[in-house]
Structures are given as C-alpha cells and as structure tokens.
Scaffold this motif. Structure first.
Motif, PDB file in Angstrom:
ATOM      1  N   SER A  20      42.697  33.370  36.512  1.00  0.00           N
ATOM      2  CA  SER A  20      42.057  34.676  36.654  1.00  0.00           C
ATOM      3  C   SER A  20      43.069  35.774  36.360  1.00  0.00           C
ATOM      4  O   SER A  20      44.269  35.615  36.607  1.00  0.00           O
ATOM      5  N   PHE A  21      42.573  36.883  35.815  1.00  0.00           N
ATOM      6  CA  PHE A  21      43.417  38.033  35.510  1.00  0.00           C
ATOM      7  C   PHE A  21      43.490  38.987  36.697  1.00  0.00           C
ATOM      8  O   PHE A  21      42.510  39.153  37.429  1.00  0.00           O
ATOM      9  N   ILE A  22      44.634  39.611  36.870  1.00  0.00           N
ATOM     10  CA  ILE A  22      44.744  40.743  37.781  1.00  0.00           C
ATOM     11  C   ILE A  22      45.568  41.827  37.086  1.00  0.00           C
ATOM     12  O   ILE A  22      46.428  41.534  36.256  1.00  0.00           O
ATOM     13  N   GLU A  23      45.255  43.072  37.397  1.00  0.00           N
ATOM     14  CA  GLU A  23      46.054  44.198  36.935  1.00  0.00           C
ATOM     15  C   GLU A  23      46.877  44.682  38.117  1.00  0.00           C
ATOM     16  O   GLU A  23      46.333  45.196  39.093  1.00  0.00           O
ATOM     17  N   ASP A  24      48.183  44.488  38.025  1.00  0.00           N
ATOM     18  CA  ASP A  24      49.076  44.861  39.120  1.00  0.00           C
ATOM     19  C   ASP A  24      50.477  45.068  38.559  1.00  0.00           C
ATOM     20  O   ASP A  24      50.839  44.472  37.536  1.00  0.00           O
ATOM     21  N   SER A  25      51.257  45.883  39.238  1.00  0.00           N
ATOM     22  CA  SER A  25      52.616  46.166  38.786  1.00  0.00           C
ATOM     23  C   SER A  25      53.458  44.897  38.735  1.00  0.00           C
ATOM     24  O   SER A  25      53.301  43.994  39.567  1.00  0.00           O
ATOM     25  N   ILE A  26      54.345  44.843  37.754  1.00  0.00           N
ATOM     26  CA  ILE A  26      55.246  43.698  37.594  1.00  0.00           C
ATOM     27  C   ILE A  26      56.679  44.163  37.826  1.00  0.00           C
ATOM     28  O   ILE A  26      57.191  45.023  37.103  1.00  0.00           O
ATOM     29  N   PRO A  40      48.851  47.665  35.362  1.00  0.00           N
ATOM     30  CA  PRO A  40      47.702  48.569  35.277  1.00  0.00           C
ATOM     31  C   PRO A  40      48.024  49.762  34.389  1.00  0.00           C
ATOM     32  O   PRO A  40      49.201  50.099  34.181  1.00  0.00           O
ATOM     33  N   LEU A  41      46.991  50.409  33.871  1.00  0.00           N
ATOM     34  CA  LEU A  41      47.205  51.595  33.038  1.00  0.00           C
ATOM     35  C   LEU A  41      47.937  52.684  33.807  1.00  0.00           C
ATOM     36  O   LEU A  41      48.673  53.479  33.217  1.00  0.00           O
ATOM     37  N   SER A  42      47.765  52.726  35.123  1.00  0.00           N
ATOM     38  CA  SER A  42      48.426  53.756  35.933  1.00  0.00           C
ATOM     39  C   SER A  42      49.944  53.613  35.926  1.00  0.00           C
ATOM     40  O   SER A  42      50.657  54.543  36.297  1.00  0.00           O
ATOM     41  N   ASP A  43      50.455  52.453  35.487  1.00  0.00           N
ATOM     42  CA  ASP A  43      51.906  52.284  35.360  1.00  0.00           C
ATOM     43  C   ASP A  43      52.433  52.864  34.051  1.00  0.00           C
ATOM     44  O   ASP A  43      53.645  52.948  33.853  1.00  0.00           O
ATOM     45  N   GLY A  44      51.516  53.251  33.136  1.00  0.00           N
ATOM     46  CA  GLY A  44      51.939  53.874  31.881  1.00  0.00           C
ATOM     47  C   GLY A  44      51.903  52.962  30.676  1.00  0.00           C
ATOM     48  O   GLY A  44      52.426  53.315  29.621  1.00  0.00           O
ATOM     49  N   CYS A  45      51.284  51.775  30.803  1.00  0.00           N
ATOM     50  CA  CYS A  45      51.239  50.868  29.653  1.00  0.00           C
ATOM     51  C   CYS A  45      50.178  51.317  28.652  1.00  0.00           C
ATOM     52  O   CYS A  45      49.216  52.009  29.000  1.00  0.00           O
ATOM     53  N   VAL A  93      52.287  34.887  33.717  1.00  0.00           N
ATOM     54  CA  VAL A  93      51.515  33.817  34.331  1.00  0.00           C
ATOM     55  C   VAL A  93      52.334  33.199  35.467  1.00  0.00           C
ATOM     56  O   VAL A  93      53.490  32.803  35.267  1.00  0.00           O
ATOM     57  N   LYS A  94      51.727  33.136  36.645  1.00  0.00           N
ATOM     58  CA  LYS A  94      52.339  32.488  37.803  1.00  0.00           C
ATOM     59  C   LYS A  94      51.244  31.722  38.533  1.00  0.00           C
ATOM     60  O   LYS A  94      50.291  32.329  39.027  1.00  0.00           O
ATOM     61  N   GLY A  95      51.374  30.396  38.543  1.00  0.00           N
ATOM     62  CA  GLY A  95      50.312  29.597  39.130  1.00  0.00           C
ATOM     63  C   GLY A  95      49.030  29.763  38.341  1.00  0.00           C
ATOM     64  O   GLY A  95      49.003  29.606  37.118  1.00  0.00           O
ATOM     65  N   ASN A  96      47.947  30.140  39.034  1.00  0.00           N
ATOM     66  CA  ASN A  96      46.655  30.336  38.370  1.00  0.00           C
ATOM     67  C   ASN A  96      46.346  31.799  38.074  1.00  0.00           C
ATOM     68  O   ASN A  96      45.224  32.132  37.704  1.00  0.00           O
ATOM     69  N   THR A  97      47.344  32.655  38.256  1.00  0.00           N
ATOM     70  CA  THR A  97      47.144  34.095  38.067  1.00  0.00           C
ATOM     71  C   THR A  97      47.807  34.578  36.781  1.00  0.00           C
ATOM     72  O   THR A  97      48.964  34.242  36.503  1.00  0.00           O
ATOM     73  N   ARG A 149      44.533  43.649  24.881  1.00  0.00           N
ATOM     74  CA  ARG A 149      44.568  43.614  26.355  1.00  0.00           C
ATOM     75  C   ARG A 149      43.151  43.734  26.905  1.00  0.00           C
ATOM     76  O   ARG A 149      42.741  42.975  27.793  1.00  0.00           O
ATOM     77  N   THR A 150      42.378  44.674  26.370  1.00  0.00           N
ATOM     78  CA  THR A 150      40.990  44.868  26.787  1.00  0.00           C
ATOM     79  C   THR A 150      40.169  43.616  26.518  1.00  0.00           C
ATOM     80  O   THR A 150      39.362  43.194  27.353  1.00  0.00           O
ATOM     81  N   GLN A 151      40.373  43.003  25.357  1.00  0.00           N
ATOM     82  CA  GLN A 151      39.640  41.786  25.011  1.00  0.00           C
ATOM     83  C   GLN A 151      39.947  40.639  25.979  1.00  0.00           C
ATOM     84  O   GLN A 151      39.041  39.914  26.414  1.00  0.00           O
ATOM     85  N   LEU A 152      41.214  40.475  26.322  1.00  0.00           N
ATOM     86  CA  LEU A 152      41.592  39.384  27.233  1.00  0.00           C
ATOM     87  C   LEU A 152      41.025  39.614  28.627  1.00  0.00           C
ATOM     88  O   LEU A 152      40.491  38.681  29.248  1.00  0.00           O
ATOM     89  N   LEU A 153      41.130  40.831  29.135  1.00  0.00           N
ATOM     90  CA  LEU A 153      40.623  41.109  30.476  1.00  0.00           C
ATOM     91  C   LEU A 153      39.113  40.876  30.555  1.00  0.00           C
ATOM     92  O   LEU A 153      38.592  40.503  31.611  1.00  0.00           O
ATOM     93  N   ALA A 154      38.420  41.048  29.440  1.00  0.00           N
ATOM     94  CA  ALA A 154      36.971  40.819  29.417  1.00  0.00           C
ATOM     95  C   ALA A 154      36.620  39.333  29.456  1.00  0.00           C
ATOM     96  O   ALA A 154      35.468  38.974  29.690  1.00  0.00           O
ATOM     97  N   MET A 155      37.603  38.464  29.232  1.00  0.00           N
ATOM     98  CA  MET A 155      37.380  37.016  29.259  1.00  0.00           C
ATOM     99  C   MET A 155      37.444  36.422  30.661  1.00  0.00           C
ATOM    100  O   MET A 155      37.273  35.227  30.830  1.00  0.00           O
TER     101      MET A 155
END
Length: 280
Positions: free
Chosen positions: A224-230, A199-204, A190-194, A210-216
């Motif tokens: 808001s949720f984003i899928e991006d490399s960390i 993403p699954l493409s990173d191998g997680c 969590v950073k600010g409001n994000t 995870r699926t349940q949270l992203l659906a919220m």
C-alpha cells in the motif's frame, strides 16, 4: 520543426531575449511521452498545467482546451515525421513579453518541441544506479516547489555535483531536512509492505507518474502507498528505493552510500504501468 504559438517553424528559430521564460524563468513546462503515436497520461499533464498556470497567475486562453493542445502536439509530431512513433514532447507555456519582475500582462504564448524515443513501453533498467544526498542547497516546502517551472537552478547544480562525484543521481532535501525528490523525478521508499513517497506539502514535484502510481493503490495486493515525510535516516533502512518520471518510468536505485537495494516492487509496478499503456 517546432511549434510556436500554433505556427510550425524550423527548430533553429530563436526566441527573443525578452521572452519571460528566458529572462525570468516565468514559464511552465510539461514533458510528455508519446508511445506509438499515443500521448501517455495526457489528461494528468493537461490538468497539472492548468492548475500550475492558475497558481502562477497566468491568463488561460479560451482556446487552451485539452483537445486544442493535443491537436497542436499532434501537428508538431506530424511535422517531424513522428505521428505514429515514440517521442518525447516538451510543451512550454510562457507569460508574454513586457515588464521586469512585475509583468505588464498575464497573457501567454506556447512552444512545443519533440524528439524521438526508442521504446514505447517502460524498460526496467537494473544496472548499477548509485545516489547520494545533495546538501549544498535546499528545496522550500511550498506550493511553488511542486510546479514544473523553468526555475531549475538546484537541479542543474545538483546534476553537476552528481557528475563530479560519479553518482547517477542525487536526492534533494527541503529546508526541514527531509528527503523531497531526486534531481529528475519523484522518490519512493519501500519498507516491508509500505511504499512511501513525500507529500506535496514537503515541496516535491507533483509528478504525473507519481499521480499514476498513487492511483494504483487498490490493486497492489499486500502493498500500500502512503504519503509521508522521508527522513534521511530511513534511506539506509529501506528495502528498496526508486525514482519515477514519465520518460524513464521507474528507475530502481541500486546503492545509497553503503546500502544495496533490491528492485522487486519497482519491477512489479513497472509491469502494471506497461499493462495499463497496452490496454489504454
């Protein structure tokens, strides 16, 4: 009592040393939480299992419907006196015996085991929870890494490393040196409001919670949720870090190296999950 291919057996029953799940890690598993007799997020578990079996080129039996497997789980719960209780279910699907690396068939068998759990809802655990990076080995950013297979060597070695270093958990990196997940669940930052998760493409792992949270995403107000490399460099700049899995729910991280974190967003999301469980 355990369920082996639809037959209830004593849990002291032994599998063959030729079982492909044991011999080659040629198996998939789902860990499912049962709350007061209800299978939580069963549909997500079922469809993840079916997709994973296709990726592993296992034959899916005609009777492997959602209703059939739920009935098998329920019969196992009943055999253990847990049909109306809280439990942890492990459903394992293995390719049948035969062959070396190359199997002689793609037919499958299954095993279901259950253990009691204390709580129906998810409980926020805000005690000290310290993590660090595990950098001895790396996760490949491929589709196979997203599956819940019996090939968990990095998780085992990483767990031993965490224990030896008085850590509560470790974060895994992929071969691109991006943070992928924790040893036992998905990672959220969590950073600010994000609220960011890899993403699954990173191998997680394609985690069910995870699926349940992203659906919220639409009911989070300012967040808001984003899928991006960390990147590892982002960890110490984050406002909050937490880990998710279907048994614990959401585990806030209190400390990474010298950085201390709050748990406001984790608490908010956990309340929403528990409301969904109650209403469901």
């Amino acid at each position: 009592m355990t369920n082996f291919n639809g037959t209830i057996l004593e849990d002291t029953t032994h599998i063959s040393i030729n079982n492909r799940g044991y011999a080659y890690g040629d198996a998939l598993f789902e860990t499912i939480k049962v709350a007061n007799g209800k299978l939580l997020f069963w549909e997500d578990h079922y469809f993840r299992l079916m997709a994973s079996m296709r990726i592993m080129r296992m034959d899916i039996p005609m009777n492997f419907t959602m209703e059939f497997l739920e009935a098998q789980i329920r019969s196992t719960l009943e055999a253990n006196g847990l049909e109306n209780d809280n439990a942890r279910v492990k459903l394992t699907v293995h390719r049948n015996e035969g062959g070396l690396y190359l199997p002689v068939q793609n037919a499958v068998g299954f095993n279901i085991s259950v253990k009691p759990l204390d709580d129906a809802i998810f409980i926020l655990k805000d005690d000290k929870y310290e993590v660090d990076l595990f950098k001895d080995y790396y996760v490949a950013p491929t589709l196979l890494s997203t599956l819940k297979t019996n090939n968990k060597a990095i998780n085992v070695v990483g767990s031993i490393f965490a224990n030896e270093n008085d850590l509560d958990n470790c974060l895994l990196l992929n071969t691109n040196k991006m943070v992928v997940e924790a040893l036992n669940g998905n990672i959220f930052l969590v950073k600010g409001n994000t609220i960011k998760t890899p993403p699954l493409s990173d191998g997680c792992l394609k985690g069910v919670l995870r699926t349940q949270l992203l659906a919220m995403d639409k009911g989070l107000g300012e967040y808001s949720f984003i899928e991006d490399s960390i990147s590892p460099f982002e960890l110490q700049k984050a406002d909050e870090l937490f880990i998710t899995n279907v048994i614990t729910g959401i585990q806030p991280i209190s400390k990474y190296r010298k950085k201390q974190f709050e748990n406001k967003v984790a608490k908010m999301l956990l309340e929403k999950l528990n409301t969904k469980i109650r209403l469901g």
